[in-house]
Motif scaffolding. Sequence first.
Motif, short mmCIF file in Angstrom:
data_model
loop_
_atom_site.label_atom_id
_atom_site.label_comp_id
_atom_site.label_asym_id
_atom_site.label_seq_id
_atom_site.Cartn_x
_atom_site.Cartn_y
_atom_site.Cartn_z
N ARG A 49 0.74 -1.25 -0.04
CA ARG A 49 -0.08 0.07 0.08
C ARG A 49 0.74 1.20 -0.23
NH1 ARG A 49 -4.92 -0.94 0.18
NH2 ARG A 49 -5.94 0.47 1.18
N LEU A 50 0.56 2.21 -0.86
CA LEU A 50 1.21 3.59 -0.89
C LEU A 50 0.34 4.51 -0.66
CD1 LEU A 50 3.64 3.28 -4.08
CD2 LEU A 50 4.14 2.77 -1.69
N LYS A 99 12.66 2.45 0.60
CA LYS A 99 12.64 1.37 1.76
C LYS A 99 11.66 0.43 1.00
CE LYS A 99 13.71 3.64 5.79
NZ LYS A 99 13.26 4.84 6.65
N THR A 100 10.50 0.94 0.17
CA THR A 100 9.67 0.14 -0.26
C THR A 100 10.15 -0.72 -1.58
OG1 THR A 100 7.95 1.54 0.18
CG2 THR A 100 7.55 0.09 -1.68
N PHE A 101 10.84 -0.01 -2.51
CA PHE A 101 11.30 -0.56 -3.66
C PHE A 101 12.54 -1.05 -3.94
CE2 PHE A 101 7.57 1.90 -4.73
CZ PHE A 101 6.71 1.05 -5.11
N GLU A 102 13.57 -0.58 -3.25
CA GLU A 102 15.21 -0.85 -3.37
C GLU A 102 15.50 -1.98 -2.81
OE1 GLU A 102 17.16 0.61 -5.26
OE2 GLU A 102 16.56 2.66 -5.88
N PRO A 103 15.97 -3.14 -3.40
CA PRO A 103 16.76 -4.29 -2.81
C PRO A 103 17.54 -3.95 -1.48
CG PRO A 103 16.99 -4.37 -4.98
CD PRO A 103 16.54 -3.00 -4.98
N ILE A 104 18.40 -2.97 -1.52
CA ILE A 104 19.22 -2.48 -0.68
C ILE A 104 19.11 -1.14 -0.60
CG2 ILE A 104 21.61 -2.17 0.30
CD1 ILE A 104 22.35 -4.60 -1.46
N PRO A 105 18.05 -0.18 0.47
CA PRO A 105 17.75 1.14 0.36
C PRO A 105 18.76 2.06 0.33
CG PRO A 105 16.22 -0.25 1.67
CD PRO A 105 17.30 -1.20 1.43
N ALA A 106 19.85 1.62 1.35
CA ALA A 106 21.12 2.24 1.48
C ALA A 106 21.95 2.50 0.25
CB ALA A 106 21.92 1.93 2.70
N GLN A 107 21.71 1.73 -0.65
CA GLN A 107 22.56 1.49 -2.22
C GLN A 107 21.50 1.90 -3.12
OE1 GLN A 107 25.10 -1.91 -1.96
NE2 GLN A 107 25.94 -1.37 0.07
N PRO A 108 20.62 2.87 -3.34
CA PRO A 108 19.87 2.83 -4.35
C PRO A 108 20.20 2.79 -5.70
CG PRO A 108 20.14 5.09 -3.57
CD PRO A 108 21.02 4.15 -2.56
#
Length: 128
Positions: A49-50, A99-108
């Motif tokens: 949900r967005l 946070k929702t879509f990236e496999p590693i949010p800290a390394q977009p």
Amino acid sequence: SRVRNLLALRRSLVGQSPQEADKIAVLKFANASINFITFEVTIGNRMVRLTHLEMNLLRYFAENEGRVIPRSELLQNVWGLPGTLQTRAPDQFMSRLRKTFEPIPAQPKYFLTIRDAGYRFVTEPDQG
């Protein structure tokens, strides 16, 4: 021209204005599928949900894929606020999208910060 007439005909058959016809209905990247008409978001095989604002921001990125978008432009066109306003809202929303879509949010790989310029969204991580 003939092409323009065919496009106008297609739009009238679909009942959309030129602006609506240019809008993206479904965005697919990585293992995500976003339907902007039904607001259904699937990542892998789970529904996500967005918020309405997150969907609007995602659509704006999709319609401007590959282009660096200044924060001021996001504030004006997504939030409807003056571009000169000092707010962290775009940064906070980028963090949520990561946070929702990236496999590693800290390394977009998809939602990129372009230092001193703005943000860039790409569906193919190796695009420049």
